[in-house]
Design an enzyme around this catalytic site. Structure first.
Site, PDB file in Angstrom:
ATOM      1  CE  LYS A  35      -3.638   2.403   2.519  1.00  0.00           C
ATOM      2  NZ  LYS A  35      -4.439   2.477   3.732  1.00  0.00           N
ATOM      3  CG  HIS A  59      -0.100   6.003   3.113  1.00  0.00           C
ATOM      4  ND1 HIS A  59       0.680   6.778   3.897  1.00  0.00           N
ATOM      5  CD2 HIS A  59       0.711   5.498   2.154  1.00  0.00           C
ATOM      6  CE1 HIS A  59       1.929   6.757   3.440  1.00  0.00           C
ATOM      7  NE2 HIS A  59       1.959   5.980   2.387  1.00  0.00           N
ATOM      8  CG  ASP A  90      -7.426   4.236   0.777  1.00  0.00           C
ATOM      9  OD1 ASP A  90      -8.596   4.580   0.996  1.00  0.00           O
ATOM     10  OD2 ASP A  90      -6.528   4.309   1.629  1.00  0.00           O
ATOM     11  N   GLY A  91      -8.898   6.434  -1.480  1.00  0.00           N
ATOM     12  CA  GLY A  91      -8.747   7.874  -1.477  1.00  0.00           C
ATOM     13  C   GLY A  91     -10.013   8.648  -1.767  1.00  0.00           C
ATOM     14  NE  ARG A 114     -11.718  10.438   5.646  1.00  0.00           N
ATOM     15  CZ  ARG A 114     -10.833  10.870   4.798  1.00  0.00           C
ATOM     16  NH1 ARG A 114     -11.196  11.256   3.607  1.00  0.00           N
ATOM     17  NH2 ARG A 114      -9.576  10.953   5.140  1.00  0.00           N
TER      18      ARG A 114
END
Length: 164
Positions: A35, A59, A90-91, A114
């Protein structure tokens, strides 16, 4: 096993480094996911070190100045990987349309932490279930509206880039 790397501005990994990644790869008999991949070069190195999955992610690094977002580098990383391993992104994915765009740009899967946390904070485990069902429904609705009712039909034609 998922190992998060940091990458300095000159694309050199920092804590843990590639030697650590290689040692983890040799020490475990389960898939290794790296990651923090934010460039095709880092993706290539991670694959060379035995990664069996990549997470395109900054991250949560603070945004100081013009930095690329995970969605910005996803197409190049995906092209570099060329289907050899799963590419997870991811983001800041909040809606079904966000998921559709990420899949269209080459993601195998999309992290949605989230929204799930918001559901958990508001209504506990039932809130998480509702949020995930909403995302799934929004994704399915947008897939159908775009004429791509199956995941394997999603392609880059769905995303248009603004040249500004």
């Amino acid at each position: 096993v998922c190992v998060t790397i940091g990458v300095s501005s000159d694309r050199v990994p920092v804590s843990p480094n590639w030697t650590t990644i290689a040692a983890v790869r040799r020490a475990v008999d389960v898939p290794l996911v790296v990651k923090g991949v934010m460039s095709p070069d880092v993706a290539r190195i991670a694959l060379d070190q035995g990664a069996e999955g990549l997470v395109v992610s900054d991250h949560g690094e603070p945004r100081v100045g013009p930095k690329a977002l995970p969605i910005d580098v996803l197409p190049a990383v995906s092209e570099t990987v060329n289907g050899r391993v799963p590419v997870i992104v991811d983001g800041s994915f909040r809606r079904g349309t966000d998921l559709l765009k990420a899949l269209a740009l080459g993601a195998t899967a999309v992290m949605v932490a989230r929204p799930a946390m918001w559901g958990l904070a508001a209504y506990g485990t039932e809130g998480v279930q509702v949020v995930l069902e909403l995302l799934q429904t929004e994704l399915a609705r947008n897939m159908a509206a775009s004429g791509r009712p199956r995941i394997d039909m999603i392609d880059r034609e769905l995303v248009r880039f603004d040249s500004r």
